[in-house]
Design a protein around this motif. Structure first.
Motif, PDB file in Angstrom:
ATOM      1  N   ALA A   2       0.827  -1.207   0.000  1.00 50.35           N
ATOM      2  CA  ALA A   2       0.000   0.000   0.000  1.00 50.35           C
ATOM      3  C   ALA A   2       0.863   1.259   0.000  1.00 50.35           C
ATOM      4  O   ALA A   2       1.901   1.329   0.658  1.00 50.35           O
ATOM      5  CB  ALA A   2      -0.920  -0.002   1.214  1.00 50.35           C
ATOM      6  N   THR A   3       0.405   2.237  -0.746  1.00 53.77           N
ATOM      7  CA  THR A   3       0.998   3.569  -0.758  1.00 53.77           C
ATOM      8  C   THR A   3      -0.024   4.512  -0.156  1.00 53.77           C
ATOM      9  O   THR A   3      -1.184   4.516  -0.564  1.00 53.77           O
ATOM     10  CB  THR A   3       1.325   4.004  -2.203  1.00 53.77           C
ATOM     11  OG1 THR A   3       2.238   3.053  -2.774  1.00 53.77           O
ATOM     12  CG2 THR A   3       1.934   5.385  -2.232  1.00 53.77           C
ATOM     13  N   SER A  38      -5.306   5.418   0.175  1.00 44.87           N
ATOM     14  CA  SER A  38      -4.351   4.307   0.085  1.00 44.87           C
ATOM     15  C   SER A  38      -4.497   3.678  -1.282  1.00 44.87           C
ATOM     16  O   SER A  38      -5.611   3.350  -1.707  1.00 44.87           O
ATOM     17  CB  SER A  38      -4.626   3.260   1.173  1.00 44.87           C
ATOM     18  OG  SER A  38      -4.352   3.785   2.446  1.00 44.87           O
ATOM     19  N   THR A  39      -3.379   3.518  -1.971  1.00 43.60           N
ATOM     20  CA  THR A  39      -3.385   2.974  -3.334  1.00 43.60           C
ATOM     21  C   THR A  39      -2.361   1.853  -3.449  1.00 43.60           C
ATOM     22  O   THR A  39      -1.576   1.611  -2.537  1.00 43.60           O
ATOM     23  CB  THR A  39      -3.010   4.067  -4.361  1.00 43.60           C
ATOM     24  OG1 THR A  39      -1.690   4.526  -4.070  1.00 43.60           O
ATOM     25  CG2 THR A  39      -3.991   5.227  -4.340  1.00 43.60           C
ATOM     26  N   GLU A  40      -2.358   1.212  -4.603  1.00 45.98           N
ATOM     27  CA  GLU A  40      -1.283   0.289  -4.958  1.00 45.98           C
ATOM     28  C   GLU A  40      -0.317   1.085  -5.821  1.00 45.98           C
ATOM     29  O   GLU A  40      -0.645   1.433  -6.953  1.00 45.98           O
ATOM     30  CB  GLU A  40      -1.839  -0.909  -5.735  1.00 45.98           C
ATOM     31  CG  GLU A  40      -2.664  -1.866  -4.896  1.00 45.98           C
ATOM     32  CD  GLU A  40      -3.141  -3.072  -5.702  1.00 45.98           C
ATOM     33  OE1 GLU A  40      -2.485  -3.447  -6.690  1.00 45.98           O
ATOM     34  OE2 GLU A  40      -4.182  -3.626  -5.327  1.00 45.98           O
ATOM     35  N   LYS A  46      -6.831   1.708  -8.246  1.00 45.90           N
ATOM     36  CA  LYS A  46      -6.827   0.564  -7.335  1.00 45.90           C
ATOM     37  C   LYS A  46      -6.758   1.032  -5.879  1.00 45.90           C
ATOM     38  O   LYS A  46      -6.170   0.374  -5.034  1.00 45.90           O
ATOM     39  CB  LYS A  46      -5.653  -0.355  -7.659  1.00 45.90           C
ATOM     40  CG  LYS A  46      -5.773  -0.977  -9.034  1.00 45.90           C
ATOM     41  CD  LYS A  46      -4.624  -1.875  -9.346  1.00 45.90           C
ATOM     42  CE  LYS A  46      -4.818  -2.442 -10.750  1.00 45.90           C
ATOM     43  NZ  LYS A  46      -3.676  -3.233 -11.176  1.00 45.90           N
ATOM     44  N   SER A  48      -7.584   1.417  -2.204  1.00 49.64           N
ATOM     45  CA  SER A  48      -8.259   0.543  -1.242  1.00 49.64           C
ATOM     46  C   SER A  48      -8.978   1.347  -0.167  1.00 49.64           C
ATOM     47  O   SER A  48      -9.839   0.820   0.530  1.00 49.64           O
ATOM     48  CB  SER A  48      -7.248  -0.414  -0.596  1.00 49.64           C
ATOM     49  OG  SER A  48      -6.231   0.320   0.053  1.00 49.64           O
TER      50      SER A  48
END
Length: 177
Positions: A2-3, A38-40, A46, A48
């Protein structure tokens, strides 16, 4: 992995527009707000988690009397419902840099599904080495669906405040280390 991204409030704004007397538009802002995503990696499609909040007490329409009325029980009821909250559920790409974000908006304790238009302005590294992503976000909502039903009628029979509220935000996110 997660980023996490956090809003850069110095380079972001959250505003709304509403028709007054059905002849002019009044613009207001929320001076205090937060957004965490929060992303990929850097792929926002994407995400989350997308959570936005605005502090009702920070509303500013450049008129203290109107701001006090908006914070009162006639409208937002800031004493009982201090925050507006949007939680994104689904990010739907509609083009290379455009998307629809479906989520739930809560105002005055009333939650309703809302879809916002999102345009990605880009992702860049600033002069200080921070990765930033820019977005323009627009939507229209019915204030009455959220319990903001106060209104008055003019002598000519028109309403003082329209039901439709236009939402507009310029958002800059900072990637967290």
């Amino acid at each position: 992995m997660a980023t996490n991204w956090k809003v850069d409030t110095a380079h972001s704004e959250v505003q709304f527009k509403v028709k007054h007397l059905m002849i002019t538009t009044v613009t207001g802002y929320f001076k205090t707000f937060d957004l965490e995503v929060s992303t990929e990696g850097d792929d926002f499609s994407k995400a989350s988690s997308i959570v936005f909040t605005a502090d009702v007490d920070s509303i500013n329409t450049n008129n203290e009397q109107r701001d006090a009325h908006l914070k009162s029980a006639d409208f937002f009821d800031a004493a009982s419902h201090g925050q507006i909250r949007f939680v994104g559920r689904q990010f739907e790409k509609t083009g290379d840099d455009t998307a629809l974000l479906h989520g739930d908006l809560t105002i005055r304790g009333v939650s309703k599904p809302v879809t916002v238009n999102v345009e990605l302005g880009g992702i860049v590294v600033d002069p200080y080495g921070q990765t930033k992503a820019g977005f323009t976000v627009d939507a229209k909502i019915s204030r009455k669906e959220f319990g903001l039903t106060w209104n008055a009628v003019t002598e000519a029979g028109s309403v003082v405040v329209s039901d439709e509220i236009k939402l507009h935000s310029e958002i800059q996110l900072v990637k967290q280390g």
